[in-house]
Design a protein around this motif. Structure first.
Motif: not given
Length: 113
Positions: A12-15, A56-65, A89-103
């Motif tokens: 939900v945070i990533l969405a 989408a990637l994070a949701t799939g991985m977190l669902a698997f976990i 893992i969830g925090a890493t996905f949030i950091a990657v998402h925010l880094f993508h926005f920054r780039l």
């Protein structure tokens, strides 16, 4: 059950971050997805795809976990590691998402957009 709840919270945070970024980058039809080492954009994607890929990637991985946490017993001595690793893992996905926005933002500003 806690791991499943955490997976949903991170999804939900990533969405929500993607919805926020969609409004922020609404004037751009395509957004950068990959950069070379020199900073040049190698390829772009439509805005909706670019902003939904990480969630989408994070949701799939977190669902698997979460499925694994509910159905597979951890090894002896690792019982207390499931929750912290899921949070990491969830925090890493949030950091990657925010880094993508920054780039993306940096590239748009550099190109005068």
């Amino acid at each position: 059950m806690i791991v499943l709840s955490l997976a949903v919270i991170f999804a939900v945070i990533l969405a929500g971050l993607s919805i926020w970024a969609n409004a922020r980058f609404r004037h751009h039809e395509r957004l950068p997805m990959q950069w070379s080492l020199t900073g040049a954009v190698n390829w772009t994607a439509p805005r909706a795809l670019a902003l939904s890929l990480v969630p989408a990637l994070a949701t799939g991985m977190l669902a698997f976990i979460a499925v694994l946490a509910l159905n597979v017993r951890p090894r002896a001595g690792q019982e207390n590691m499931v929750l912290p690793v899921t949070i990491m893992i969830g925090a890493t996905f949030i950091a990657v998402h925010l880094f993508h926005f920054r780039l993306i933002d940096k590239t748009i500003k550099r190109n005068g957009g």
